[in-house]
Design an enzyme around this catalytic site. Structure first.
Site, PDB file in Angstrom:
ATOM      1  N   GLY A  13      83.920  48.777  19.914  1.00  0.00           N
ATOM      2  CA  GLY A  13      85.042  48.388  20.772  1.00  0.00           C
ATOM      3  C   GLY A  13      85.685  47.143  20.196  1.00  0.00           C
ATOM      4  N   GLY A  15      88.601  45.678  20.974  1.00  0.00           N
ATOM      5  CA  GLY A  15      89.707  45.180  21.794  1.00  0.00           C
ATOM      6  C   GLY A  15      89.671  43.671  21.859  1.00  0.00           C
ATOM      7  CG  ASP A  37      88.686  50.526  19.141  1.00  0.00           C
ATOM      8  OD1 ASP A  37      88.421  49.486  19.796  1.00  0.00           O
ATOM      9  OD2 ASP A  37      89.345  51.481  19.623  1.00  0.00           O
ATOM     10  NE  ARG A  86      86.602  43.597  37.678  1.00  0.00           N
ATOM     11  CZ  ARG A  86      86.430  42.587  38.514  1.00  0.00           C
ATOM     12  NH1 ARG A  86      86.671  42.747  39.798  1.00  0.00           N
ATOM     13  NH2 ARG A  86      86.039  41.411  38.078  1.00  0.00           N
ATOM     14  CG  ASN A 124      82.214  44.976  33.821  1.00  0.00           C
ATOM     15  OD1 ASN A 124      81.091  44.649  34.157  1.00  0.00           O
ATOM     16  ND2 ASN A 124      83.161  44.099  33.513  1.00  0.00           N
ATOM     17  NE  ARG A 155      83.781  33.958  34.217  1.00  0.00           N
ATOM     18  CZ  ARG A 155      83.950  35.270  34.224  1.00  0.00           C
ATOM     19  NH1 ARG A 155      83.204  36.045  34.993  1.00  0.00           N
ATOM     20  NH2 ARG A 155      84.881  35.820  33.467  1.00  0.00           N
ATOM     21  CG  HIS A 179      78.838  40.995  35.656  1.00  0.00           C
ATOM     22  ND1 HIS A 179      79.051  39.641  35.611  1.00  0.00           N
ATOM     23  CD2 HIS A 179      79.932  41.571  35.113  1.00  0.00           C
ATOM     24  CE1 HIS A 179      80.228  39.411  35.039  1.00  0.00           C
ATOM     25  NE2 HIS A 179      80.788  40.559  34.732  1.00  0.00           N
TER      26      HIS A 179
END
Ligand code: A3D
Length: 331
Positions: A13, A15, A37, A86, A124, A155, A179
């Site tokens: 991947g 991206g 990819d 998402r 995810n 975070r 998560h």
């Protein structure tokens, strides 16, 4: 002089997260990188771009781009950053169907060409995808783990540092569980170089207990919703710089056999009262992957939050599709 082989890291991947991860992994000189990819040209284009940074960033590693699984052969680490992310208004659970379908092909590629690799799953819904990846590859649980807790803990630490006006470098924060919105920031463990954050908040708010509690509640809530906060602002993309940094922490822990004690999504066999599920817990991460899960006694409040988080994971895992027959263990 015989030179040891450089570590090989495959990133499935290419991206936003995959590209940034590849760039930082090379500039930190972690190993040779293969970017994969399924969109023809994307991985190759990014690899050519990153290669051209080598002179200025002073690395002599090989970075290649491909749409052919053969090229990930004998990777030491495979990171899965492939799949849909998402959009605004979606939950992570909305991605189960599409990313499960992706995972079948990816797991097959890894199983066929990188059978000894440690696999770090990032796509995810994380807790379900790491479960599916392990089921499809059939790899030992120790070698299949998810990245979420490093990011969620980073975070929480960032928001604490901003609130207290201290360097985030000195903040320790631990987030466990799923998560998702039910993740579990362990407030009791949050400290600034050993001094409990709650004590520092009491100093800041001169012992006003209500204000202290409200401030901590807001920090916890912001941590739980941090992914969504970024999507709301970016609209059609999710976070990518900080996930890439968190993955690097895990790659370094494995490649350099650092025995880091960090939160990873690991398979539980009775720890914290849970069996048969992947959950974010404190782990020792080293050359063999998840080398040990570190337990501690939770308070009743922490345990209640943790159990709710595990419920959340169980519901996601229940939505996973059947494993196609080609993944059945060979007799
Ligand atoms: P994005 O920039 O869309 O990149 C995904 C890449 O995957 C694209 O280049 C696609 O072409 C590629 N891809 C899709 N399907 C396949 C496939 N079957 N085989 C190979 N490549 C494929 O997304 P991103 O990099 O922003 O995010 C990647 C994933 O990470 C998403 O599922 C996100 O939800 C997830 N994510 C997880 C976290 C965690 O903390 C766990 C944080 C942020 C994003």
């Amino acid at each position: 002089m015989a030179l040891n082989k450089r570590p090989k890291i495959a990133i499935i991947g290419s991206g936003n997260i995959g590209g940034i991860l590849a760039y930082h992994a090379t500039s930190r000189k972690l190993g040779d990188i293969v970017l994969y990819d399924n969109v023809e040209g994307r991985a190759e284009g990014k690899s050519i771009d990153i290669s051209a940074a080598a002179r200025e960033d002073e690395f002599d590693l090989r970075i290649t781009g491909t749409s052919n699984y053969e090229d990930i052969a004998d990777s030491d680490i495979v990171v899965i950053t492939a799949g849909a992310s998402r959009r605004y208004g979606m939950s992570r659970g909305d991605l189960v169907a599409i990313n499960s379908e992706n995972m079948f092909g990816i797991a097959q590629g890894i199983r066929n060409y990188a059978p000894s690799a440690c696999v770090i799953v990032v796509c995810n819904p994380l807790d379900a995808m790491v479960t599916l990846c392990q089921r499809c590859t059939g790899f030992p649980h120790q070698r299949v783990m998810g990245m979420a807790g490093v990011l969620d803990s980073a975070r929480f630490a960032t928001f604490i540092a901003e609130e207290l006006g201290v360097s985030v470098r000195d903040v320790n924060a631990t987030v466990l569980g799923s998560h998702g919105d039910c993740m579990v920031p362990i407030v009791r463990f949050a400290n600034v170089n050993g001094i409990p954050v709650m004590e520092l908040l009491r100093q800041k708010y001169r012992g006003d207990e209500q204000r202290v509690q409200e401030t901590m509640d807001a920090l916890v809530l912001r941590t739980q919703k941090a992914g969504g906060e970024i999507i709301r602002l970016l609209k059609d993309k999710s976070a990518y710089y900080s996930p890439a940094s968190s993955i690097l922490t895990m790659i370094e822990a494995i490649i350099q056999n650092r025995k880091r004690l960090i939160t990873a999504t690991a398979y539980l066999t009775g720890q914290f009262g849970v069996s048969g599920y992947y959950v974010g817990v404190p782990c020792i991460i080293g050359a063999s992957g998840v080398e040990r899960i570190v337990e501690f006694e939770m308070t009743p409040h922490e345990k209640a939050m943790f159990d709710k988080s595990v419920d959340d994971i169980q519901q996601l895992v229940a939505q996973l599709p059947e494993i196609p027959p080609e993944f059945a263990p060979k007799p």
